[in-house]
Design a protein around this motif. Structure first.
Motif, mmCIF file in Angstrom:
data_model
loop_
_atom_site.group_PDB
_atom_site.id
_atom_site.type_symbol
_atom_site.label_atom_id
_atom_site.label_comp_id
_atom_site.label_asym_id
_atom_site.label_seq_id
_atom_site.Cartn_x
_atom_site.Cartn_y
_atom_site.Cartn_z
ATOM 1 N N VAL A 181 -87.196 58.438 0.510
ATOM 2 C CA VAL A 181 -87.300 59.856 0.157
ATOM 3 C C VAL A 181 -86.445 60.142 -1.078
ATOM 4 N N ARG B 96 -80.453 62.954 -1.493
ATOM 5 C CA ARG B 96 -80.959 63.144 -0.128
ATOM 6 C C ARG B 96 -79.955 62.514 0.843
ATOM 7 N N TYR C 167 -85.349 65.759 9.011
ATOM 8 C CA TYR C 167 -85.768 64.892 7.912
ATOM 9 C C TYR C 167 -84.616 64.772 6.920
ATOM 10 N N ASP D 281 -92.377 63.302 1.001
ATOM 11 C CA ASP D 281 -92.023 64.667 1.396
ATOM 12 C C ASP D 281 -93.186 65.351 2.110
#
Lengths: 335, 298, 155, 428
Positions: free
Chosen positions: B128, B219, B226, B148
């Motif tokens: 991600v 991230r 998530y 995503d």
């Protein structure tokens, strides 16, 4: 920020049950070919009580460890061993084995004295030979001795037990003799603490243990190393979580109850310290639990030393470390 | 384990047909590091289990025209050992290198990690961070999308948009130009091996010849359902000269964001909002080191 | 549920095992093939006690379904010793005092064997890394790592 | 010549070879012809009466050989190494999550699992006791018998109350430790069968075979010599395999089915059911002279010991004796209270309360060192046990007191391998 700290931890530990009888027994037979059966009740859970029994028998009988076969923890064969707990088996079962061997040696001594024509009390049994301490030219081998035993129809058998010399404690004030002998230890441990994430890296650890007489140096080291792993984990990673509603254990698995991996271990310097005494078999004392204990307070103190904070509660998890450090910073900024 | 029937198809086409045929109650297995445990505890009770391990066509790492393509059946160990990934895609290398244990890395696959979409999946957090694409195939054909989008599931009940008869076959992303782009990953965990991420922080940062940040993507896994994006932090960096001092300015933003997202759990949020900053301090230091911009002393 | 037949190589010999699909490789080895050196400690791929060498790599056999082992080459501890005699790694574990309760030891030795097959002269760092998926509760790992280093020195 | 021919020389452990070869048999490695597998149906509430236990559906499942509750026990149904307070199968009430209600034996492990799912239970729930404080509160629900006080100890040595005046420095702290698990790497397992002479044989992972024998005999109501317990190769224990584990359950099932019965606990069940480390709170006041000699120690110790006694009496007996640590102190008092609650059972765990005591006495020694601005090792040396020391039970130590040597040797080695760390110790 990474900060280092050092801590000291000490302990003493009474060997055997507290102020209670806790005997253990052993059977011994020296066979005609000089091999030996030793039978003990003591459960060996990996710590090495059976090896200890073999070593004590070999030392007492004057034979090699390869001559000894140990059978253990079968109640239809072996006499009472008591629990493998309280670091008691080296001390208590060890003494029982020594006593059983001494009994078996009655006939061995009598026979050797007859053959060598020396007084029984002068005889030395060592390294598969029997000789006179007064005149070492008077000697015979163990196979010769066993031959003489067979010729005379004598058997070298022994049963022995040992119960530590303790007293019941007075219920009013706990006075009395709770244990016959105590083990001692000192641990000095260095850590590195990351104040941002609370991660603790165990760097080095010196752990010195008074074991009386070491039976087997590698086993002594192994106990200390394993104990240090468990003691440091006690402080920095292990904890049972109980569900507040059902009172069930929430983390009963090895993925959720965190014991250290090899990557988490410090460099360990184990030290066996000898001390003079007659109580244990050849002066030996227990180590199983002492191996664990001093690294617990040493780890607590080392983390505290790194942060300049005192911890009085276990565990000390990363969140506790971050919190303690932030609180300290806040207090210093105010002051 | 309850009874089930077992199939081990040799081709993807065969696998997709089987999945379609049994889609009501099918489970697919690759590394097995999640599914076998669920079966064993009777938490998963499929009528049919389809083994994907024989699909050698999905075991590859290829770099084609500036795009890295990794087949779903590639193990964490294979990715961690790949020299190109190690050199060009540190975020993925570091994430895969630290998954579970050597044994688990030999079994677990990147496709399994993405399809499971676990909260603490390290491979997922890294992919991600890379803004990767995934390819999904079924008897109806193939679709490709950003991770995503793939993760736009419904949380607990369905973790991603993968249909019951659909297979994640590939993950792909642009090969970073390491003269200008650095990627990094830091895993915060409760022990140094065999660990589940408490936070898995990843970053991609690009600078121009003057050291000005032209792109940033951050991230962190295990902070929510998530991997958590930090758009405000990224925006703060873009257009500025990339220095440790500038990067540290994003930490209060990060703190507030993590606090807001996790405030229902007071004790765990305290640690997460604080330690996430520590995690990214290490990530920043690594990025600056790789770009040759600054050496940060801890 | 239909039984399946798994064909694979176990300890250098081809075998075929008829088995229910809802069995793990761990169960197949222990129950169907009697290879009880393979230990079950956690059932979740965490402790490494069930490690076997699988196509040359150490893996946890509790995470593999029996059916997945079709065509695989599997080595357990029974396949390491020769005529009941310890091989160089096993001997090193004995001499180094690496064995206490011994439950983790089959997995430890197989992990070490897999490392030394690929890299006969590993550094201490490589040994540590390779052994990082096997939990031991007794030893603190030092003697185990020393045993692997000793075995490597005799390779 | 060395004093010893064998001791303190290098030799391998007598049981290392079979463990290195993988031929050592742990309890789960035993398979017998005609053997049944088994499992336990356990409570999912911490404190309750059993209103109804329906075993019929489980019994009706083909392949199930036996489903038994407490009514099947021919002898005694109360066990425990020191206090007999734990049932083999619950007969009066449930006292913790995971209490055993019924046992199942069947042809395969899958059938055991299925049968366990078919057992139905109805509870009449009672208010659970969740902490030491709740246990001691007036009107608290009672876990066992008449009181929640599981055990009490009082140690008194010298005169603590008069000693404080002689102290130049007094430090006071409250220490607490938490619940831990042994996590022995081999989950509990065992197997039972009646041999051709009708002797009940139990092969188990255990630290305590003779105790196990006595308990199995009592449960079956037969003489001790009609039970043979043989320890299988055991994958660690650390105290967690001192309490009786699967032994009673497999013996009961083998008794009724007349077939070999094996039971292997899952990791989860093993951890849920085996004992845990006692969490202990210690409020401690320690006084010393300005040259660092201990004068007085006063400790109040409390503990939530969980649902059953297990080795609690051993822990509460040992912790006060060790509460000062390896240091001379002429005036000592320790009051300890352990309470029953509905929490997981605490029992023996490597150290029996001494690790907890060490957290307290070492914390206090470090606090004293700080208060006196003294090197922490020097402070310990000044107070160290030696031959002739009288410990707080009045016992005089006569031999084998190597504490000072451990301090000196540890310091010497540490100065060699971590000199910077040693410098930090002094300059805190």
């Amino acid at each position: 920020m990474k900060r280092r700290g050092t801590g000291v931890g000490c302990m003493f530990y009474g060997i055997g049950n507290t102020g209670l009888p806790n005997p253990a027994a052993a059977f011994v037979e020296v066979l005609p070919d000089t091999s030996v059966n030793v039978i003990v009740g003591a459960a060996d859970i990996g710590q090495g009580s059976s090896t200890m029994a073999a070593a004590v028998a070999a030392e007492t009988l004057g034979l090699a460890i390869e001559n000894i076969h140990v059978t253990w923890a079968d109640t239809q064969v072996a006499p009472e061993g008591g629990a493998t707990s309280a670091s008691r088996q080296t001390f208590i079962t060890g003494n029982a084995v020594k006593n059983a061997c001494t009994q078996a040696m009655g006939e061995l001594r009598r026979t050797a004295a007859e053959k060598l024509e020396v007084p029984e009390e002068d005889l030395v049994f060592r390294n598969r030979e029997i000789y006179s301490s007064k005149d070492e030219t008077k000697r015979m081998t163990y196979p010769e001795l066993m031959g003489a035993m067979s010729y005379r129809g004598r058997l070298a058998v022994g049963a022995g037990y040992y119960n530590p010399k303790t007293t019941y404690l007075n219920p009013a004030d706990m006075s009395g003799v709770p244990y016959e002998v105590y083990s001692y230890a000192t641990c000095i441990l260095e850590v590195e603490v990351d104040t941002d994430t609370g991660e603790v890296t165990l760097l080095k650890c010196v752990s010195a243990h008074d074991v009386g007489t070491p039976i087997n140096p590698k086993m002594v080291e192994g106990q200390i190393e394993g104990g240090t792993a468990m003691g440091t984990g006690f402080v920095i990673s292990e904890k049972i979580d109980v569900d507040p509603k059902t009172l069930a254990i929430k983390n009963p698995t090895l993925s959720k109850y965190i014991i250290g991996t090899n990557m988490d271990m410090p460099e360990i310097y184990p030290i066996a310290v000898s001390s003079e005494g007659e109580a244990g078999p050849f002066g030996a004392k227990g180590l199983g639990e002492p191996a664990l204990i001093p690294s617990i307070p040493a780890t607590m103190a080392a983390i505290g030393n790194a942060l300049g904070v005192t911890f009085t509660k276990t565990p000390i998890f990363p969140a506790d470390i971050v919190k303690a450090w932030k609180d300290k910073q806040a207090a210093e900024n105010q002051g | 384990m309850r009874p089930f029937d077992f199939y081990a198809p040799a081709t993807v086409v065969e696998a997709l047909e089987l999945m379609h045929q049994h889609k009501e109650n099918v489970a697919v297995i690759a590394g097995g590091t999640d599914l076998v445990l669920e079966l064993n505890e009777r938490k998963a009770n499929p009528a049919v289990v389809i083994d994907l391990k024989k699909l050698k066509e999905l075991d590859y790492i290829r770099v084609e025209e500036g795009v890295v393509r990794i087949g779903a059946l590639t193990t964490h160990a294979a990715i961690a050992a790949d020299r190109q990934i190690e050199k060009y895609v540190r975020v993925l290398h570091e994430a895969c290198r630290q998954v579970g244990s050597p044994q688990i890395r030999n079994l677990g696959t990147i496709g399994g990690n993405l399809a499971q979409s676990s909260v603490a999946g390290d491979g997922l957090a890294a992919c991600v961070t890379l803004d990767a694409d995934v390819t999904l195939r079924s008897v109806r054909g193939e679709r490709r999308m950003k991770l995503d989008e793939f993760l736009a599931g419904e949380g607990a009940t369905r973790r991603n948009i993968l249909a019951a008869d659909e297979l994640l076959t590939e993950v792909s992303f642009a090969l970073p130009d390491i003269r200008h782009t650095a990627t990094a990953f830091y895993k915060l965990a409760k022990r140094k091996s065999l660990a589940i991420s408490v936070i898995g922080g990843g970053m991609v940062a690009t600078v121009d010849d003057n050291g000005i940040c032209t792109y940033a993507r951050m991230r962190a896994g295990a902070l929510g359902r998530y991997p958590m994006p930090f758009p405000t932090c990224e925006a703060h960096l873009v257009g500025k000269k990339l220095t440790y001092a500038t990067m540290l300015e994003t930490l209060p933003i990060m703190h507030d964001q993590v606090l807001e997202a996790n405030k229902s759990r007071p004790w765990s949020v305290f640690y997460k909002k604080e330690s996430v900053q520590g995690v990214f301090k290490k990530v920043f230091a690594d990025v600056l080191h790789q770009l040759g911009l600054e050496e940060v002393q801890e | 549920m239909n039984k399946i037949t798994v064909h694979c190589t176990v300890n250098h010999k081809p075998v075929s095992v008829e088995i229910e699909p809802n069995k793990r490789l761990l169960d197949m080895l222990r129950v169907n093939l009697g290879l009880t050196s393979v230990k079950e400690g956690c059932s979740e791929g965490e402790c490494g006690a069930c490690t076997v060498i699988y196509n040359g790599e150490p893996v946890t056999s509790c995470c593999i379904l029996a059916g997945q082992a079709e065509g695989a080459d599997i080595i357990t501890l029974e396949g390491v010793s020769v005529d009941g005699k310890p091989d160089v790694v096993q001997q090193a574990f004995i001499e180094s005092g690496a064995i206490q309760c011994g439950f983790c030891i089959p997995g430890m030795i197989l992990t070490a064997e897999a490392l030394l097959m690929k890299n006969p002269h590993p550094t201490m760092e490589q040994i540590k890394e390779a052994m990082s998926g096997n939990l031991c509760r007794c030893t603190g790992y030092k003697k185990i790592e020393e045993a692997v280093a000793l075995a490597a020195s005799r390779m | 010549m060395s004093k010893y021919a064998v001791l303190n020389t290098e030799f391998p452990k007598v049981d290392a070879l079979e463990r290195a070869l993988g031929t050592a048999k742990y309890a789960a490695d035993y398979f017998m012809p005609n053997m049944l597998y088994s499992g336990v149906f356990r409570s999912t509430v911490p404190h309750a009466y059993v209103k109804k236990l329906n075993l019929d559906k489980a019994r009706a499942l083909p392949g199930v050989a036996a489903v038994l509750d407490y009514t099947a026990i021919p002898g005694k149904n109360r066990f425990g190494i020191i206090v007999k307070d734990e049932p083999c199968l619950v007969d009066d009430k449930i006292r913790r999550y995971g209490d055993a209600l019924a046992v199942v034996a069947a042809e395969t492990q899958e059938l055991v699992d299925e049968a366990l799912e078919l057992i139905e239970v109805e509870y009449e729930e009672l208010t659970p006791v969740k902490s030491f404080e709740e246990a001691m509160a007036p009107g608290a629900p009672i876990v066992h018998g008449q009181t929640n006080v599981h055990a009490k100890k009082h140690l008194e040595f010298g005169n603590v109350d008069e000693a404080w005046d002689k102290c130049d420095v007094i430090v006071e702290n409250t220490y607490s430790t938490h619940i831990l698990s042994h996590m022995f790497i081999e989950p509990d397992a065992g197997l039972a069968y009646l041999d051709e002479q009708g002797v009940m044989n139990v092969i188990a992972s255990t630290q305590n075979p003779h105790y196990d024998r006595n308990e199995v005999a009592a449960m079956l109501g037969i003489p001790m010599n009609r039970v043979r317990v043989k320890q299988a190769t055991t994958g660690g224990g650390f105290g967690g395999k001192l309490d009786i584990g699967v032994q009673l359950h497999v013996a009961l099932l083998a008794w009724h089915t007349r077939r070999p019965v094996k039971m292997v606990r899952s990791r989860t069940e093993s951890t849920m059911v085996s004992s845990k480390r006692h969490p202990i709170t210690m409020k401690c006041r320690t006084g010393a002279t300005r040259d660092g000699k201990l004068v007085a120690v006063d400790v109040v110790m409390t503990c939530d010991a969980g649902a059953y006694g297990s080795y609690g009496p051993a822990v509460i007996g040992r912790a006060p004796v060790h509460i000062v640590g390896p240091y001379e102190c002429p005036n000592v008092r320790c009051d300890a209270v352990f309470a029953y609650t509905n929490n997981p059972m605490c029992g023996a765990f490597r150290g029996f309360g001494v690790p907890q005591a060490a957290v307290c006495h070492e914390g206090q020694m470090n606090a004293l060192a700080k208060a006196l601005n003294m090197d922490p090792i020097e402070l310990r040396l000044r107070n160290a046990h030696k031959v002739g020391t009288v410990i707080p039970t009045g016992q005089t130590l006569t031999e084998s007191v190597g504490f000072t040597d451990t301090l000196l040797k540890a310091r010497e080695k540490a100065l060699e391998v971590m000199p910077e760390a040693m410098a930090r110790l002094k300059t805190e």
